[in-house]
Design an enzyme around this catalytic site. Structure first.
Site, PDB file in Angstrom:
ATOM      1  N   GLY A  10     -63.740   7.705  -4.497  1.00 18.24           N
ATOM      2  CA  GLY A  10     -63.039   8.186  -3.419  1.00 18.24           C
ATOM      3  C   GLY A  10     -63.478   9.731  -2.888  1.00 18.24           C
ATOM      4  O   GLY A  10     -63.656  10.373  -3.458  1.00 18.24           O
ATOM      5  N   VAL A  23     -76.631  22.991  -3.696  1.00 19.49           N
ATOM      6  CA  VAL A  23     -77.976  23.242  -3.132  1.00 19.49           C
ATOM      7  C   VAL A  23     -78.534  24.545  -2.963  1.00 19.49           C
ATOM      8  O   VAL A  23     -79.817  24.791  -3.369  1.00 19.49           O
ATOM      9  CB  VAL A  23     -77.833  22.626  -1.695  1.00 19.49           C
ATOM     10  CG1 VAL A  23     -79.083  22.683  -0.812  1.00 19.49           C
ATOM     11  CG2 VAL A  23     -77.810  20.743  -1.923  1.00 19.49           C
ATOM     12  N   ARG A  71     -68.596   2.596  -4.059  1.00 20.56           N
ATOM     13  CA  ARG A  71     -68.481   2.021  -5.371  1.00 20.56           C
ATOM     14  C   ARG A  71     -69.360   0.790  -5.628  1.00 20.56           C
ATOM     15  O   ARG A  71     -69.344   0.015  -4.694  1.00 20.56           O
ATOM     16  CB  ARG A  71     -67.053   1.470  -5.412  1.00 20.56           C
ATOM     17  CG  ARG A  71     -65.717   2.727  -5.203  1.00 20.56           C
ATOM     18  CD  ARG A  71     -64.443   2.034  -5.537  1.00 20.56           C
ATOM     19  NE  ARG A  71     -63.625   2.990  -4.981  1.00 20.56           N
ATOM     20  CZ  ARG A  71     -63.025   4.090  -5.420  1.00 20.56           C
ATOM     21  NH1 ARG A  71     -63.277   4.502  -6.710  1.00 20.56           N
ATOM     22  NH2 ARG A  71     -61.856   4.886  -4.730  1.00 20.56           N
ATOM     23  N   ASP A 102     -62.433  10.098 -12.254  1.00 17.71           N
ATOM     24  CA  ASP A 102     -62.715   9.338 -13.804  1.00 17.71           C
ATOM     25  C   ASP A 102     -63.819   8.471 -13.793  1.00 17.71           C
ATOM     26  O   ASP A 102     -64.635   8.324 -14.792  1.00 17.71           O
ATOM     27  CB  ASP A 102     -61.290   8.959 -14.214  1.00 17.71           C
ATOM     28  CG  ASP A 102     -61.304   8.417 -15.671  1.00 17.71           C
ATOM     29  OD1 ASP A 102     -61.462   9.402 -16.441  1.00 17.71           O
ATOM     30  OD2 ASP A 102     -61.044   7.218 -16.148  1.00 17.71           O
ATOM     31  N   SER A 104     -66.414   7.920 -11.916  1.00 15.48           N
ATOM     32  CA  SER A 104     -67.493   8.513 -11.745  1.00 15.48           C
ATOM     33  C   SER A 104     -68.253   9.104 -13.022  1.00 15.48           C
ATOM     34  O   SER A 104     -69.284   9.276 -13.336  1.00 15.48           O
ATOM     35  CB  SER A 104     -67.826   9.459 -10.693  1.00 15.48           C
ATOM     36  OG  SER A 104     -67.090   8.980  -9.390  1.00 15.48           O
ATOM     37  N   THR A 124     -61.360  14.611  -6.813  1.00 15.44           N
ATOM     38  CA  THR A 124     -60.522  13.581  -6.784  1.00 15.44           C
ATOM     39  C   THR A 124     -59.310  14.346  -6.217  1.00 15.44           C
ATOM     40  O   THR A 124     -58.657  15.215  -6.881  1.00 15.44           O
ATOM     41  CB  THR A 124     -60.319  12.742  -7.865  1.00 15.44           C
ATOM     42  OG1 THR A 124     -58.996  11.913  -7.852  1.00 15.44           O
ATOM     43  CG2 THR A 124     -60.022  13.533  -9.258  1.00 15.44           C
ATOM     44  N   ASP A 126     -56.268  12.968  -6.455  1.00 21.45           N
ATOM     45  CA  ASP A 126     -55.298  12.602  -7.234  1.00 21.45           C
ATOM     46  C   ASP A 126     -54.830  13.774  -8.587  1.00 21.45           C
ATOM     47  O   ASP A 126     -53.981  13.611  -9.072  1.00 21.45           O
ATOM     48  CB  ASP A 126     -55.410  11.189  -8.007  1.00 21.45           C
ATOM     49  CG  ASP A 126     -55.262  10.115  -6.958  1.00 21.45           C
ATOM     50  OD1 ASP A 126     -54.707  10.413  -6.234  1.00 21.45           O
ATOM     51  OD2 ASP A 126     -55.643   8.949  -7.359  1.00 21.45           O
ATOM     52  N   ASP A 128     -55.930  13.767 -11.412  1.00 21.00           N
ATOM     53  CA  ASP A 128     -55.571  12.767 -12.748  1.00 21.00           C
ATOM     54  C   ASP A 128     -56.544  12.929 -13.641  1.00 21.00           C
ATOM     55  O   ASP A 128     -56.551  12.266 -14.775  1.00 21.00           O
ATOM     56  CB  ASP A 128     -55.650  11.484 -12.328  1.00 21.00           C
ATOM     57  CG  ASP A 128     -56.977  10.875 -11.747  1.00 21.00           C
ATOM     58  OD1 ASP A 128     -57.850  11.642 -11.210  1.00 21.00           O
ATOM     59  OD2 ASP A 128     -56.884   9.525 -11.333  1.00 21.00           O
ATOM     60  N   ARG A 170     -51.754   6.743  -8.222  1.00 17.92           N
ATOM     61  CA  ARG A 170     -51.563   5.253  -8.813  1.00 17.92           C
ATOM     62  C   ARG A 170     -50.938   5.520 -10.159  1.00 17.92           C
ATOM     63  O   ARG A 170     -49.961   5.009 -10.419  1.00 17.92           O
ATOM     64  CB  ARG A 170     -52.672   4.356  -8.883  1.00 17.92           C
ATOM     65  CG  ARG A 170     -53.256   3.800  -7.440  1.00 17.92           C
ATOM     66  CD  ARG A 170     -54.346   2.671  -7.851  1.00 17.92           C
ATOM     67  NE  ARG A 170     -55.454   3.474  -8.347  1.00 17.92           N
ATOM     68  CZ  ARG A 170     -56.342   3.848  -7.690  1.00 17.92           C
ATOM     69  NH1 ARG A 170     -56.372   4.000  -6.477  1.00 17.92           N
ATOM     70  NH2 ARG A 170     -57.442   4.384  -8.209  1.00 17.92           N
ATOM     71  N   HIS A 214     -29.456  15.538   5.822  1.00 23.16           N
ATOM     72  CA  HIS A 214     -30.793  14.340   5.594  1.00 23.16           C
ATOM     73  C   HIS A 214     -31.330  14.569   4.235  1.00 23.16           C
ATOM     74  O   HIS A 214     -30.956  15.793   3.655  1.00 23.16           O
ATOM     75  CB  HIS A 214     -31.986  14.607   6.976  1.00 23.16           C
ATOM     76  CG  HIS A 214     -32.342  16.061   6.768  1.00 23.16           C
ATOM     77  ND1 HIS A 214     -33.407  16.359   6.099  1.00 23.16           N
ATOM     78  CD2 HIS A 214     -31.703  17.246   7.068  1.00 23.16           C
ATOM     79  CE1 HIS A 214     -33.545  17.666   6.131  1.00 23.16           C
ATOM     80  NE2 HIS A 214     -32.493  18.350   6.848  1.00 23.16           N
TER      81      HIS A 214
END
Length: 318
Positions: A10, A23, A71, A102, A104, A124, A126, A128, A170, A214
């Site tokens: 991602g 670079v 991917r 992860d 990758s 990433t 996430d 994670d 996730r 609310h």
């Protein structure tokens, strides 16, 4: 010496800043750099282009990745990894820098087993990866979610509603946790914490009884779909409940200051590690310092859930 760089999995805001740092640091040290387009899939298809200082001009502030990403199911096989190593050798690429999460990192570890010199930079949203305090893209994703919460809160307040905001994550609920904390969410639904829908509804009703007009509930995607929670919460509270899935909005946009700096430090250190002949590692941020953790060790490190932050968020949102 010749370095290859690719982005995999991602996309994450700040990947371009990392590519730029790699670079320019390499060229400053008279090292050739080749960009591998479309991740491991592009490596297998030999979609490889030489890069220059001008290749990375005016990309520091851009989201996504100029090298694009994908991917590859074939690369996940032994034959795919072997072909990847052969392509790198054919192009004379001495070292490969992989920017990704992860999955990758596992791909890089597979190449290392075949003798390829590799370095991974965590990228990433996430957040994670247990080996690093932060990964490129996470801060921007939280900032994007926070901006959305602020806008949603305006209309939620106007209609006296509950609104569930679903964000990515996730297995790791960091985006929901940190955006919920800074956005003043009344409840958090995270993969790391067992969901007690009755307790959440009781908490929302207690807030309503104290005069709250609310409420915002942060939901990590790994816990299910926001529409299902809307039904459950509205049934139990009898308060109109709506939901919003931020989806890929979290991945886009100009990277935050924190992500740009993180990417610059990690990209620079990746090249310096190559110069120092310290490869086969993941460049990580630990307590403000940048280290190279061996790939195998990094993959074994599990993400530690910040229970203390979760509890603090619960206290502050009463």
């Amino acid at each position: 010496m010749r370095i290859g760089v690719l982005t995999s999995g991602g996309d994450a805001p700040g990947m371009n800043a990392a590519i730029r740092a790699i670079v320019r640091t390499a060229i400053f040290n008279k090292i050739e750099v080749y960009g591998i387009n479309r991740g491991f899939a592009g490596l297998l298809e030999e979609d490889i282009t030489p890069m220059s200082v001008y290749s990375v001009a005016d990309i520091l502030q851009r989201g996504g990745t100029i090298l694009r990403t994908s991917r590859s199911e074939f690369f996940a096989t032994d034959a795919g990894v072997k072909k990847g190593a052969e392509v790198l050798a054919e192009y004379g690429i001495d070292h490969l820098i992989v920017i990704g999460g992860d999955g990758s990192t596992k791909g890089a570890a597979a190449l290392k087993k075949l003798g390829v010199s590799v370095i991974v930079i965590p990228g990433t949203i996430d957040n994670d990866m247990g080996c690093s305090d932060n990964s490129i893209g996470f801060d921007t994703a939280v900032t994007t979610a926070l901006d959305a919460i602020s806008k949603i809160r305006d209309t939620t307040s106007a209609h006296n509603r509950i609104n569930i905001v679903q964000v990515m994550g996730r297995k790791c609920g960091d985006i929901a946790l940190y955006a919920g904390l800074s956005g003043g969410a009344e409840a958090l639904i995270l993969p790391e914490v067992k969901t007690d829908i009755d307790a959440i509804c009781e908490r929302l009703l207690q807030g309503k009884d104290r005069g709250k007009l609310h409420s915002i509930v942060m939901l990590a995607e790994g816990c299910g779909n926001y529409m299902d929670y809307c039904v459950k919460i509205e049934e139990r509270t009898q308060v109109t409940t709506r939901g919003t899935n931020l989806g890929y909005i979290q991945r886009g946009g100009s990277p935050s200051n924190a992500d740009r700096n993180l990417a610059c430090f990690m990209g620079y250190n990746a090249v310096m590690n190559i110069i120092r002949k310290t490869t086969g590692c993941v460049i990580v941020q630990r307590c403000g310092s940048y280290l190279g953790i061996p790939l195998e060790e990094a993959l074994q490190m599990k993400k530690i859930f910040r229970q203390d932050i979760y509890e603090m968020a619960s206290v502050l949102s009463i």
